[in-house]
Design a protein around this motif. Structure first.
Motif, PDB file in Angstrom:
ATOM      1  N   VAL A 202      28.490  -3.528   6.885  1.00 21.72           N
ATOM      2  CA  VAL A 202      28.031  -4.756   7.544  1.00 21.72           C
ATOM      3  C   VAL A 202      28.764  -5.997   7.048  1.00 21.72           C
ATOM      4  O   VAL A 202      28.673  -7.054   7.661  1.00 21.72           O
ATOM      5  CB  VAL A 202      26.510  -4.965   7.374  1.00 21.72           C
ATOM      6  N   GLY A 203      29.484  -5.893   5.928  1.00 20.97           N
ATOM      7  CA  GLY A 203      30.171  -7.077   5.428  1.00 20.97           C
ATOM      8  C   GLY A 203      30.756  -6.854   4.054  1.00 20.97           C
ATOM      9  O   GLY A 203      30.963  -5.714   3.621  1.00 20.97           O
ATOM     10  N   ALA A 204      31.031  -7.954   3.376  1.00 21.76           N
ATOM     11  CA  ALA A 204      31.557  -7.923   2.009  1.00 21.76           C
ATOM     12  C   ALA A 204      30.813  -8.949   1.182  1.00 21.76           C
ATOM     13  O   ALA A 204      30.301  -9.939   1.718  1.00 21.76           O
ATOM     14  CB  ALA A 204      33.062  -8.210   1.999  1.00 21.76           C
ATOM     15  N   GLU A 205      30.773  -8.724  -0.128  1.00 24.46           N
ATOM     16  CA  GLU A 205      29.945  -9.576  -0.968  1.00 24.46           C
ATOM     17  C   GLU A 205      30.530  -9.679  -2.370  1.00 24.46           C
ATOM     18  O   GLU A 205      31.103  -8.717  -2.896  1.00 24.46           O
ATOM     19  CB  GLU A 205      28.541  -8.972  -1.051  1.00 24.46           C
ATOM     20  N   VAL A 206      30.382 -10.849  -2.962  1.00 25.02           N
ATOM     21  CA  VAL A 206      30.692 -11.028  -4.378  1.00 25.02           C
ATOM     22  C   VAL A 206      29.545 -11.796  -5.015  1.00 25.02           C
ATOM     23  O   VAL A 206      29.060 -12.790  -4.451  1.00 25.02           O
ATOM     24  CB  VAL A 206      32.041 -11.760  -4.588  1.00 25.02           C
ATOM     25  N   LEU A 207      29.067 -11.310  -6.138  1.00 24.53           N
ATOM     26  CA  LEU A 207      27.995 -11.977  -6.857  1.00 24.53           C
ATOM     27  C   LEU A 207      28.570 -12.801  -7.988  1.00 24.53           C
ATOM     28  O   LEU A 207      29.575 -12.444  -8.608  1.00 24.53           O
ATOM     29  CB  LEU A 207      27.010 -10.947  -7.425  1.00 24.53           C
ATOM     30  N   MET A 208      27.922 -13.934  -8.239  1.00 23.26           N
ATOM     31  CA  MET A 208      28.277 -14.778  -9.373  1.00 23.26           C
ATOM     32  C   MET A 208      27.332 -14.422 -10.520  1.00 23.26           C
ATOM     33  O   MET A 208      26.113 -14.581 -10.396  1.00 23.26           O
ATOM     34  CB  MET A 208      28.126 -16.250  -9.001  1.00 23.26           C
ATOM     35  N   VAL A 209      27.882 -13.905 -11.593  1.00 27.20           N
ATOM     36  CA  VAL A 209      27.078 -13.404 -12.696  1.00 27.20           C
ATOM     37  C   VAL A 209      27.271 -14.254 -13.939  1.00 27.20           C
ATOM     38  O   VAL A 209      28.283 -14.986 -14.058  1.00 27.20           O
ATOM     39  CB  VAL A 209      27.434 -11.935 -12.998  1.00 27.20           C
ATOM     40  N   PRO A 210      26.319 -14.225 -14.871  1.00 29.17           N
ATOM     41  CA  PRO A 210      26.507 -14.979 -16.119  1.00 29.17           C
ATOM     42  C   PRO A 210      27.816 -14.598 -16.804  1.00 29.17           C
ATOM     43  O   PRO A 210      28.230 -13.436 -16.759  1.00 29.17           O
ATOM     44  CB  PRO A 210      25.275 -14.581 -16.949  1.00 29.17           C
ATOM     45  N   ARG A 211      28.447 -15.549 -17.415  1.00 21.59           N
ATOM     46  CA  ARG A 211      29.724 -15.287 -18.073  1.00 21.59           C
ATOM     47  C   ARG A 211      29.573 -14.213 -19.144  1.00 21.59           C
ATOM     48  O   ARG A 211      28.648 -14.206 -19.934  1.00 21.59           O
ATOM     49  CB  ARG A 211      30.251 -16.582 -18.681  1.00 21.59           C
ATOM     50  N   GLY A 212      30.516 -13.277 -19.126  1.00 22.38           N
ATOM     51  CA  GLY A 212      30.515 -12.203 -20.098  1.00 22.38           C
ATOM     52  C   GLY A 212      29.660 -11.015 -19.722  1.00 22.38           C
ATOM     53  O   GLY A 212      29.544 -10.078 -20.514  1.00 22.38           O
ATOM     54  N   SER A 213      29.065 -11.018 -18.495  1.00 23.80           N
ATOM     55  CA  SER A 213      28.157  -9.930 -18.118  1.00 23.80           C
ATOM     56  C   SER A 213      28.723  -9.026 -17.039  1.00 23.80           C
ATOM     57  O   SER A 213      28.026  -8.166 -16.522  1.00 23.80           O
ATOM     58  CB  SER A 213      26.817 -10.503 -17.639  1.00 23.80           C
ATOM     59  N   ARG A 214      29.988  -9.210 -16.663  1.00 19.09           N
ATOM     60  CA  ARG A 214      30.582  -8.358 -15.642  1.00 19.09           C
ATOM     61  C   ARG A 214      30.688  -6.935 -16.162  1.00 19.09           C
ATOM     62  O   ARG A 214      30.859  -6.686 -17.331  1.00 19.09           O
ATOM     63  CB  ARG A 214      31.969  -8.850 -15.237  1.00 19.09           C
ATOM     64  N   GLY A 215      30.622  -6.003 -15.178  1.00 15.98           N
ATOM     65  CA  GLY A 215      30.794  -4.612 -15.535  1.00 15.98           C
ATOM     66  C   GLY A 215      29.503  -3.924 -15.906  1.00 15.98           C
ATOM     67  O   GLY A 215      28.436  -4.481 -15.847  1.00 15.98           O
TER      68      GLY A 215
END
Length: 215
Positions: A202-215
């Motif tokens: 249905v689409g594409a998405e990117v979330l903005m996460v707290p710094r250092g919390s990716r992955g």
């Protein structure tokens, strides 16, 4: 309380999308945790604590790729004091009746890396394992939607277990609740698996996460 974003997601799950007019809609984040950008066909939605004028000043009208472009995502991350996570393909599927066709055992072990990650991004997380070496996770994520995450052991990959897990997940939902799955486009094996399990892009998405919390 239903948020504007959850209303939009519910409509999209039923095939009713925002107008494909090249515009960008700015909505308040549904929770302090969930903020980001969601792109449909010729329409993007920024759900973040920013003024619409700030967003529109940074996106050239008619530039359909701008909302998910590195310049805009970098600016948005700096504005929010966060960082952009990966850009995922967003898919959805309707629930299915009856028990899952795959034998699953619910687990309370919160030490599994996939479960640990899910707990950072979702509420009400539940997890199951299969005898074949798979882990299936359900929880409420962005806008309260039911989201799927799964993992297949390296020794069990390439035999369709991911597809079976994704299909089984559709049997574990409350009646009438669609199931969402976000998949990295480069993970072709997972993309094929969720599509074969009946999920529809249905689409594409990117979330903005707290710094250092990716992955």
């Amino acid at each position: 309380m239903t948020s504007p974003l959850s209303t939009l997601l519910t409509a999209a799950a039923r095939g009713s999308f925002p107008p494909a007019d090249g515009s960008v809609t700015v909505l308040p984040p549904p929770s302090p945790r969930d903020t980001g950008v969601l792109a449909f066909t010729c329409h993007a939605v920024v759900f973040a604590d920013v003024e619409p004028s700030w967003v529109h000043d940074r996106i050239t009208p008619g530039d359909l790729s701008a909302p998910l472009s590195p310049p805009f995502l970098t600016a948005l991350a700096e504005r929010l004091g966060r960082e952009a996570d990966t850009i995922d393909m967003v898919t959805v599927a309707e629930p299915l009746p009856g028990p899952p066709p795959l034998e699953l055992v619910e687990t309370t072990d919160r030490g599994h890396p996939r479960i640990t990650r899910a707990l950072r991004h979702r509420d009400g997380v539940r997890a199951w394992t299969s005898a074949g070496g798979g882990t299936l996770i359900l929880g409420r994520g962005v806008g309260g939607r039911w989201e799927l995450a799964l993992e297949v052991d390296a020794t069990a990959q390439g035999h369709g277990l991911g597809r079976e897990l994704a299909y089984a997940a559709r049997h574990l939902l409350p009646a009438g609740e669609p199931l969402w799955a976000q998949v990295a486009p480069g993970n072709a094996r997972s993309v094929r698996g969720v599509l074969a399990a009946g999920f529809v892009p249905v689409g594409a998405e990117v979330l903005m996460v707290p710094r250092g919390s990716r992955g």
